[in-house]
Motif scaffolding. Structure first.
Motif, short mmCIF file in Angstrom:
data_model
loop_
_atom_site.label_atom_id
_atom_site.label_comp_id
_atom_site.label_asym_id
_atom_site.label_seq_id
_atom_site.Cartn_x
_atom_site.Cartn_y
_atom_site.Cartn_z
N HIS A 60 -24.07 9.61 -16.88
CA HIS A 60 -23.60 8.27 -17.26
C HIS A 60 -23.44 7.35 -16.05
O HIS A 60 -22.42 6.67 -15.90
CB HIS A 60 -22.28 8.36 -18.04
CG HIS A 60 -22.36 9.20 -19.28
ND1 HIS A 60 -23.11 8.83 -20.36
CD2 HIS A 60 -21.81 10.41 -19.59
CE1 HIS A 60 -23.00 9.77 -21.30
NE2 HIS A 60 -22.22 10.73 -20.85
N SER A 61 -24.44 7.34 -15.18
CA SER A 61 -24.37 6.49 -14.00
C SER A 61 -25.75 5.92 -13.69
O SER A 61 -26.77 6.38 -14.23
CB SER A 61 -23.86 7.28 -12.80
OG SER A 61 -24.88 8.12 -12.28
N SER A 62 -25.78 4.95 -12.77
CA SER A 62 -27.04 4.30 -12.41
C SER A 62 -28.06 5.26 -11.82
O SER A 62 -29.27 4.99 -11.85
CB SER A 62 -26.77 3.16 -11.42
OG SER A 62 -26.18 3.66 -10.24
N MET A 63 -27.60 6.40 -11.30
CA MET A 63 -28.52 7.37 -10.73
C MET A 63 -29.36 8.09 -11.78
O MET A 63 -30.29 8.82 -11.44
CB MET A 63 -27.75 8.40 -9.89
CG MET A 63 -27.19 7.84 -8.60
SD MET A 63 -26.59 9.12 -7.49
CE MET A 63 -28.14 9.85 -6.95
N MET A 64 -29.03 7.88 -13.04
CA MET A 64 -29.78 8.54 -14.13
C MET A 64 -30.89 7.64 -14.68
O MET A 64 -31.43 7.90 -15.75
CB MET A 64 -28.82 8.93 -15.24
CG MET A 64 -27.81 9.99 -14.84
SD MET A 64 -28.56 11.60 -14.49
CE MET A 64 -28.57 12.31 -16.14
N GLY A 65 -31.26 6.60 -13.95
CA GLY A 65 -32.29 5.68 -14.44
C GLY A 65 -33.62 6.35 -14.70
O GLY A 65 -34.26 6.11 -15.73
N GLU A 66 -34.05 7.21 -13.78
CA GLU A 66 -35.32 7.91 -13.99
C GLU A 66 -35.25 8.85 -15.18
O GLU A 66 -36.23 9.01 -15.93
CB GLU A 66 -35.70 8.69 -12.73
CG GLU A 66 -36.16 7.86 -11.56
CD GLU A 66 -36.60 8.72 -10.40
OE1 GLU A 66 -37.72 9.26 -10.46
OE2 GLU A 66 -35.82 8.87 -9.43
N VAL A 67 -34.11 9.49 -15.35
CA VAL A 67 -33.92 10.39 -16.50
C VAL A 67 -34.01 9.59 -17.80
O VAL A 67 -34.69 9.99 -18.75
CB VAL A 67 -32.57 11.12 -16.41
CG1 VAL A 67 -32.34 11.98 -17.65
CG2 VAL A 67 -32.51 11.98 -15.15
N ARG A 68 -33.32 8.47 -17.84
CA ARG A 68 -33.37 7.61 -19.02
C ARG A 68 -34.79 7.21 -19.35
O ARG A 68 -35.22 7.28 -20.51
CB ARG A 68 -32.53 6.36 -18.81
CG ARG A 68 -32.64 5.33 -19.95
CD ARG A 68 -32.25 3.95 -19.51
NE ARG A 68 -33.06 3.51 -18.38
CZ ARG A 68 -32.76 2.45 -17.61
NH1 ARG A 68 -31.69 1.74 -17.88
NH2 ARG A 68 -33.55 2.12 -16.61
N ASP A 69 -35.54 6.78 -18.35
CA ASP A 69 -36.91 6.31 -18.58
C ASP A 69 -37.80 7.44 -19.09
O ASP A 69 -38.63 7.24 -19.98
CB ASP A 69 -37.49 5.72 -17.30
CG ASP A 69 -36.75 4.45 -16.85
OD1 ASP A 69 -36.02 3.88 -17.68
OD2 ASP A 69 -36.91 4.06 -15.68
#
Length: 308
Positions: A200-209
């Motif tokens: 639940h943080s900005s570092m999970m952007g690649e995971v989200r994509d």
């Protein structure tokens, strides 16, 4: 008529033999495990109740087992969703909420969980990151310590605002351990949560994509039968596309659980029916500045008699 909300549990750490009694006692839980086993192509019973705690907690096994138990317990209670104005739950609880309110099938929920874990492992495969639960310290003070930690070149971020004196914080394990000492000096305590990615943080952007591309883009969600509450915005969701967007974006945004509780209060909700397994949500309610009538279904005895 009293307005009520149905609250479902988040992910939790599973220990060997943990929650086995729910399976042994209730055929509704057994039925969901059987269905899950067919969808997953494994014996969920053998995997979830094994001695391999690392496998359970760091794979899709733990999450699929928890949602299967929750769904079985809800079936056991024979709850009428029409009695509830809202349904919600932090993180994994929001995924279960979508299924219970009819936005997608049980099979789709399990497939979504598998895709989530695969996406997470594809990007984060080491133990440099983690999550800590800090408590007995105000959220304001925690945010100050977190800001100071980041100024020193580290990375930590809010994962979940749980209660007025509690917060789950995510980021680099070394930074979280350092924060732990600073929290201790301020009278608080910290507990390591065995889940590696910076949730639940900005570092999970690649995971989200990756998750969006591998799963969400090929699935459509139905409108729920009752409003779900978005973890990221603390606002009601009445359309399937809103739930789809919320479950995708919650990867990069903290869970605003305290804001959700305030929203429910503002909406006139008087009673929360909290479903197990796990006691985390009930305990955290003791440290919030909003009050509700609580009806919890957590212990085996709570499910011995079905609800008509």
């Amino acid at each position: 008529m009293m307005k009520k909300a149905l609250i479902l549990p988040p992910q939790m750490t599973i220990r060997t033999g943990h929650l086995l009694e729910y399976y042994n006692q209730f055929e509704e839980v057994q039925s969901y495990f059987d269905e899950a086993s067919e969808v997953l192509g494994i014996s969920l019973y053998d995997s979830f109740f094994s001695d391999n705690e690392k496998l359970i907690n760091e794979s899709h096994i733990g999450r699929c087992g928890i949602v299967s138990i929750t769904c079985g317990l809800l079936k056991r209670l024979n709850m009428n969703l029409e009695e509830y104005s809202f349904i919600s739950g932090p993180s994994l609880g929001s995924i279960t909420s979508g299924y219970i309110s009819g936005s997608y099938s049980f099979a789709t929920m399990l497939q979504m969980i598998v895709s989530m874990v695969e996406s997470e492992k594809a990007i984060y495969s080491d133990d440099r990151f983690g999550n800590y639960m800090f408590y007995n310290i105000s959220q304001k003070k925690l945010l100050e310590i977190m800001e100071e930690t980041n100024k020193q070149g580290h990375y930590v971020a809010p994962c979940m605002f749980t209660a007025d004196n509690q917060m789950i914080i995510t980021g680099e394990l070394t930074a979280l351990e350092k924060m732990g000492w600073d929290v201790l000096k301020s009278g608080g305590l910290g507990v390591h949560i065995p889940y590696s990615p910076p949730a639940h943080s900005s570092m999970m952007g690649e995971v989200r994509d990756l998750f969006k591309k591998s799963f969400m883009e090929s699935h459509e969600f139905e409108n729920p039968s009752i409003p779900n509450i978005c973890n990221n915005t603390a606002k009601p969701m009445v359309q399937g596309k809103e739930i789809k967007r919320s479950l995708t974006e919650q990867y990069v945004l903290p869970v605003r659980w305290t804001d959700i509780l305030h929203l429910l209060k503002e909406e006139g909700v008087e009673q929360l029916d909290i479903i197990g397994p796990g006691k985390f949500l009930v305990k955290s309610m003791e440290f919030t500045d909003v009050s509700f009538t609580l009806k919890s279904y957590l212990e085996i005895e709570d499910f011995q008699m079905t609800r008509s």
